[in-house]
Design a protein around this motif. Structure first.
Motif, PDB file in Angstrom:
ATOM      1  N   THR A   1       0.814  -1.213   0.000  1.00 11.81           N
ATOM      2  CA  THR A   1       0.000   0.000   0.000  1.00 11.81           C
ATOM      3  C   THR A   1       0.849   1.265   0.000  1.00 11.81           C
ATOM      4  OG1 THR A   1      -0.137  -0.064   2.411  1.00 11.81           O
ATOM      5  CG2 THR A   1      -1.920  -1.129   1.174  1.00 11.81           C
ATOM      6  N   ALA A   2       2.153   1.113   0.117  1.00 12.47           N
ATOM      7  CA  ALA A   2       3.079   2.242   0.036  1.00 12.47           C
ATOM      8  C   ALA A   2       4.190   1.869  -0.945  1.00 12.47           C
ATOM      9  CB  ALA A   2       3.654   2.577   1.408  1.00 12.47           C
ATOM     10  N   LEU A   3       4.284   2.616  -2.040  1.00 15.48           N
ATOM     11  CA  LEU A   3       5.221   2.302  -3.108  1.00 15.48           C
ATOM     12  C   LEU A   3       6.199   3.453  -3.302  1.00 15.48           C
ATOM     13  CD1 LEU A   3       2.597   0.998  -5.698  1.00 15.48           C
ATOM     14  CD2 LEU A   3       3.897  -0.385  -4.068  1.00 15.48           C
ATOM     15  N   VAL A   4       7.313   3.175  -3.943  1.00  9.96           N
ATOM     16  CA  VAL A   4       8.275   4.198  -4.351  1.00  9.96           C
ATOM     17  C   VAL A   4       8.669   3.902  -5.783  1.00  9.96           C
ATOM     18  CG1 VAL A   4      10.546   5.224  -3.970  1.00  9.96           C
ATOM     19  CG2 VAL A   4       9.164   4.502  -2.004  1.00  9.96           C
ATOM     20  N   GLY A   5       8.514   4.893  -6.656  1.00  7.30           N
ATOM     21  CA  GLY A   5       8.841   4.669  -8.056  1.00  7.30           C
ATOM     22  C   GLY A   5       8.708   5.935  -8.870  1.00  7.30           C
ATOM     23  N   GLU A   6       8.528   5.753 -10.157  1.00  7.77           N
ATOM     24  CA  GLU A   6       8.552   6.878 -11.096  1.00  7.77           C
ATOM     25  C   GLU A   6       7.142   7.394 -11.382  1.00  7.77           C
ATOM     26  OE1 GLU A   6      11.346   7.529 -14.786  1.00  7.77           O
ATOM     27  OE2 GLU A   6       9.585   6.382 -15.426  1.00  7.77           O
ATOM     28  N   VAL A   7       7.047   8.722 -11.491  1.00  9.34           N
ATOM     29  CA  VAL A   7       5.824   9.396 -11.917  1.00  9.34           C
ATOM     30  C   VAL A   7       6.157  10.203 -13.164  1.00  9.34           C
ATOM     31  CG1 VAL A   7       4.065  11.100 -11.322  1.00  9.34           C
ATOM     32  CG2 VAL A   7       4.910   9.516  -9.568  1.00  9.34           C
TER      33      VAL A   7
ATOM     34  N   ARG B   1       7.204   8.789  -3.651  1.00  5.31           N
ATOM     35  CA  ARG B   1       6.348   7.976  -2.795  1.00  5.31           C
ATOM     36  C   ARG B   1       4.926   7.996  -3.347  1.00  5.31           C
ATOM     37  NH1 ARG B   1       8.320   7.604   3.031  1.00  5.31           N
ATOM     38  NH2 ARG B   1      10.515   8.189   2.860  1.00  5.31           N
ATOM     39  N   VAL B   2       4.319   6.834  -3.426  1.00  3.19           N
ATOM     40  CA  VAL B   2       2.972   6.690  -3.984  1.00  3.19           C
ATOM     41  C   VAL B   2       2.152   5.824  -3.030  1.00  3.19           C
ATOM     42  CG1 VAL B   2       1.603   5.803  -5.911  1.00  3.19           C
ATOM     43  CG2 VAL B   2       3.819   6.925  -6.349  1.00  3.19           C
ATOM     44  N   ALA B   3       0.986   6.310  -2.650  1.00  5.79           N
ATOM     45  CA  ALA B   3       0.081   5.536  -1.798  1.00  5.79           C
ATOM     46  C   ALA B   3      -0.898   4.757  -2.679  1.00  5.79           C
ATOM     47  CB  ALA B   3      -0.686   6.462  -0.866  1.00  5.79           C
ATOM     48  N   VAL B   4      -1.243   3.570  -2.258  1.00  8.11           N
ATOM     49  CA  VAL B   4      -2.259   2.765  -2.936  1.00  8.11           C
ATOM     50  C   VAL B   4      -3.543   2.875  -2.127  1.00  8.11           C
ATOM     51  CG1 VAL B   4      -2.934   0.463  -3.685  1.00  8.11           C
ATOM     52  CG2 VAL B   4      -0.547   1.198  -3.901  1.00  8.11           C
TER      53      VAL B   4
END
Length: 272
Positions: A70-76, A87-90
């Motif tokens: 539910t907590a990701l790290v990656g490219e936007v 940081r990206v929340a699901v």
């Protein structure tokens, strides 16, 4: 060094140079701005919202892409600009997207945008990201902008006739109600279903007056938001903000407004 090596070296240098500015078409419907973007490799339509503090990938999209966390790290990727290690929340976004005609893959929030100058034009809908405010922008109003609870805020004042107060309101191009007030400061006692006056509800009490950007808007649709921070008085949504072209100069901490219409919007009186 051979000629071929020089050419290859130049090509590698070009590929490694980050894109510092970009522009993209968007669409503005049911009070929100939606733009094509890519989050964690998932391409789709995303709500662009300066009033949402964190970027979200819809849980349905995350599951389809094979993400269990539910907590990701990656490219936007947005408007031709690629941002790594974000940081990206699901989260579920169904309540927020039910009135939109196409599936929504998530929300691009203020955390991704705050290092840029963001220009938003609602008609025709275009968004532009740049590292600095290099292009001309014919602003008629410039407002100081601060940060509260991970959101940009500007000054506005509201009144219901008997009471009035001024405070920090977060301007949201993805917020679908003209104005919402913190429930620590306001009530909607006549609402038959109190939950419906909150975001994603269908009840919109009328606010007597809003003073913002040197003008007064009267009898406008309003609602409540849950109090998250005592310094956050409320939210200004896209139905109000769409009367202007906007420049969020996040590094410079200014919000610039340029006229979009030939005349002031109904209920809006300049110079108040």
């Amino acid at each position: 060094m051979s000629r071929s090596a020089l050419i290859l070296g130049a090509a590698v240098a070009l590929i490694a140079t980050p894109v510092l500015a970009g522009e993209a078409a968007c669409w503005f419907e049911n009070g929100v701005v939606v733009v094509g973007a890519e989050v964690m490799g998932v391409s789709g339509d995303y709500i662009l919202d300066t009033a949402t503090p964190h970027t979200v990938l819809a849980d349905s999209q995350a599951q389809t892409a094979g993400f269990a966390e539910t907590a990701l790290v990656g490219e936007v990727r947005l408007a031709g600009v690629a941002l790594k290690d974000r940081r990206v929340a699901v989260e579920g976004v169904d309540l927020r997207t039910g009135a939109l005609p196409t599936p929504i893959a998530g929300i691009i929030g203020a955390d991704v945008l705050r290092g840029f100058v963001l220009d938003v034009d609602f008609k025709p809908c275009r968004v532009r990201l740049s590292r600095r405010a290099s292009s001309r922008f014919a602003a008629t109003t410039s407002l100081p902008m601060a940060w509260v609870a991970g959101r940009p805020v500007v000054r506005a004042a509201v009144a219901d006739g008997a009471h009035a107060f001024a405070g920090a309101f977060t301007p949201g191009v993805g917020a679908d109600t003209a104005v919402r007030i913190s429930d620590a400061l306001a009530r909607a006692p006549g609402a038959p279903k109190p939950k419906e006056v909150y975001p994603y509800g269908v009840t919109f009490p009328r606010l007597r007056a809003l003073s913002f950007a040197g003008g007064l808007t009267e009898n406008l649709p309003a609602g409540l938001i849950e109090a998250e921070d005592p310094a956050l008085a409320g939210q200004l949504g896209a139905p109000l903000l769409s009367h202007w072209r906007l420049r969020f100069d996040f590094p410079g901490r200014r919000l610039y407004l340029a006229p979009r219409l030939a005349k002031a919007p109904k209920g809006h009186v300049h110079g108040v």
